[in-house]
Design a protein around this motif. Structure first.
Motif, mmCIF file in Angstrom:
data_model
loop_
_atom_site.group_PDB
_atom_site.id
_atom_site.type_symbol
_atom_site.label_atom_id
_atom_site.label_comp_id
_atom_site.label_asym_id
_atom_site.label_seq_id
_atom_site.Cartn_x
_atom_site.Cartn_y
_atom_site.Cartn_z
ATOM 1 N N ARG A 1 50.463 18.939 -49.581
ATOM 2 C CA ARG A 1 51.742 19.885 -50.416
ATOM 3 C C ARG A 1 53.385 18.678 -50.033
ATOM 4 O O ARG A 1 53.538 18.525 -50.670
ATOM 5 N N HIS A 2 52.619 17.903 -48.825
ATOM 6 C CA HIS A 2 54.545 16.693 -48.466
ATOM 7 C C HIS A 2 53.390 15.810 -49.443
ATOM 8 O O HIS A 2 54.732 14.955 -49.686
ATOM 9 N N ASP B 1 48.654 21.894 -61.692
ATOM 10 C CA ASP B 1 49.507 21.789 -61.089
ATOM 11 C C ASP B 1 50.462 20.138 -61.521
ATOM 12 O O ASP B 1 49.835 19.522 -63.348
ATOM 13 N N GLY C 1 52.109 26.593 -49.006
ATOM 14 C CA GLY C 1 53.358 27.165 -49.251
ATOM 15 C C GLY C 1 53.836 28.549 -50.104
ATOM 16 O O GLY C 1 52.629 28.374 -50.768
ATOM 17 N N THR D 1 51.423 20.765 -55.691
ATOM 18 C CA THR D 1 51.790 22.899 -55.692
ATOM 19 C C THR D 1 51.050 23.823 -55.821
ATOM 20 O O THR D 1 51.082 24.919 -55.050
#
Length: 178
Positions: A27-28, A153, A50, A32
């Motif tokens: 996520r970092h 994504d 998320g 997503t």
């Protein structure tokens, strides 16, 4: 442009903690559209994956409005327009008498819309999913912890996604065919 024959890239981890940590790191890194599979609920995993947008509250509101307004309209039509009856000099459009049925139908339609929306939102009933094509995914219901970066994504690139998963030191990394 992503390959339409690829669902994503999957990694298997040895524990729930490493799965949660891997999800946080991805996520970092900007991914997503992540999916996680484990044999039991993992605390903090949903937050690590998320937020997801849900249209369920809007669907429940619309279901309730349709049920309530539809019931009021049906009662008004039947009591005032189609078959007006004079009972004790009361007005034909006696709104206080219409409220209990409208309230019940509002609740019923909102709940039904919520259940149908939840099932559709979860993709149920689903008899097939692309992750079933990966042979070791059968461990997901016993002792496997899997993380998938989906090919839809915005940051997905097959080579970069595979390398990002390999950098997390998983037990294995596989491409998931669609």
């Amino acid at each position: 442009m992503t390959d339409p024959n690829v669902y994503g890239c999957m990694a298997q981890f040895d524990s729930a903690e490493t799965l949660r940590g891997a999800a946080l790191q991805l996520r970092h890194a900007g991914y997503t559209r992540l999916e996680a599979y484990s044999p039991f609920a993992v605390e903090g995993l949903a937050e690590a994956l998320g937020p997801t947008r849900s249209r369920l509250p809007l669907l429940v509101l619309l279901g309730g409005l349709v049920g309530g307004v539809g019931t009021l309209a049906l009662q008004y039509y039947s009591a005032v327009i189609d078959y007006p009856i004079d009972v004790g000099g009361r007005p034909a459009a006696s709104w206080p008498a219409f409220i209990p049925a409208a309230l019940e139908m509002t609740i019923l339609c909102a709940v039904l819309a919520g259940v149908v929306g939840m099932l559709l939102g979860n993709g149920l009933p689903r008899l097939y999913h692309p992750v079933f094509n990966v042979p070791r995914f059968a461990q997901a219901s016993r002792d496997g912890f899997f993380l998938v970066i989906r090919a839809d994504d915005p940051h997905y690139d097959s080579d970069h996604a595979r390398q990002a998963l390999i950098d997390l030191a998983p037990l294995s990394v596989d491409e998931v065919p669609a």
